[in-house]
Scaffold this active site. Structure first.
Site: not given
Length: 293
Positions: A115, A129, A131, A133, A163, A193
């Site tokens: 991560s 970011h 990650n 797994r 991209h 939100h």
């Protein structure tokens, strides 16, 4: 055989971690002109993390590697882990609700992954970011992960490069994979939100089990291999760009969005805390400074 596959996956995540740490420290070394070039060269502080089961037994751990206050990287964490044991009731119920085979009857698990979250000094350099797994239970195994770009000041050419690089790495797995994983990322990295995306997207998958472990592992590896060529050229292009306090203010407000998402919606954050992993390692994704208007 699954024992061997687990070890291959864990070794791959550790190797990818080593590649990224080496590449990012090299960026710090090369930054000898432009903003903050007179700062000390950033280096990763590395420490082992440990997970202890409720009965006090060893339940795995990993490596937490964090760089703070570098010339280019304000804060970056690159963590790898290999953990195992018994899922808590909340995590078990969540996976059962997702339809994970056998998890309602047997809560044993094993998981390994890498991560990464990078928050940059220069507001023109995008945060990022990544990650990947592997997860195993007695009834199933699957892979997950991806990477997404989070600029506070957007550049269309940077988004296009990020991209396009990911698409080039996914196309050998079938023309359907990049559109599928891009659409999944657009949905997953959305902040309900705020009624907006966290960044400019990327690729994402979860619960990936085609029935062919080798094919799914290869796909997961290529998601990881795409990361450095997708991101490093953007860093090298933008790290020397001049910025002012207004740019920094925009960056801090955008980081607030990132923090909101990771604390409210991110599945990995919820899983790490629910399974008793080192909270500092789980929350290393949070920015060093943020602002809300």
């Amino acid at each position: 055989m699954m024992h061997e596959q687990k070890q291959r996956a864990a070794a791959w995540f550790r190797d990818l971690r080593d590649q990224i740490v080496e590449a990012f420290e090299a960026i710090e070394d090369r930054h000898d002109s432009g903003p903050l070039a007179d700062h000390p060269v950033g280096r990763f502080d590395v420490r082992e993390t440990n997970r202890t089961a409720d009965d006090g037994s060893d339940a795995g751990g990993g490596l937490m590697s964090v760089m703070r206050g570098g010339r280019v990287f304000e804060k970056i964490g690159v963590n790898v882990s290999e953990v195992y044991g018994t899922l808590g009731e909340a995590a078990q119920n969540s996976m059962a609700a997702r339809g994970v085979p056998g998890i309602a009857e047997n809560p044993q698990f094993w998981a390994s992954g890498i991560s990464l979250v990078a928050h940059m000094q220069n507001p023109h350099v995008p945060a990022v970011h990544m990650n990947t797994r592997m997860f195993w239970t007695p009834g199933a195994w699957w892979f997950g992960g991806g990477s997404d770009l989070n600029p506070c000041i957007e550049y269309d050419e940077d988004t296009a490069h990020f991209h396009a690089t990911q698409k080039a790495h996914l196309d050998p797995h079938g023309a359907q994979e990049y559109p599928r994983l891009k659409a999944w990322a657009d949905e997953y990295f959305y902040i309900p939100h705020r009624k907006r995306a966290r960044g400019v997207g990327g690729i994402f998958m979860d619960d990936q089990n085609s029935g062919d472990w080798e094919a799914d592992f290869s796909l997961t590896q290529d998601i990881g291999r795409a990361f450095l060529p997708a991101f490093v050229p953007l860093v090298n292009k933008r790290r020397v760009q001049a910025w002012d306090e207004a740019d920094k203010d925009v960056q801090l407000v955008h980081r607030g969005l990132y923090a909101e998402y990771n604390l409210v919606y991110d599945r990995g954050t919820k899983f790490g805390l629910a399974t008793g992993h080192d909270p500092d390692a789980v929350l290393m994704s949070l920015p060093p400074m943020a602002k809300w208007v």
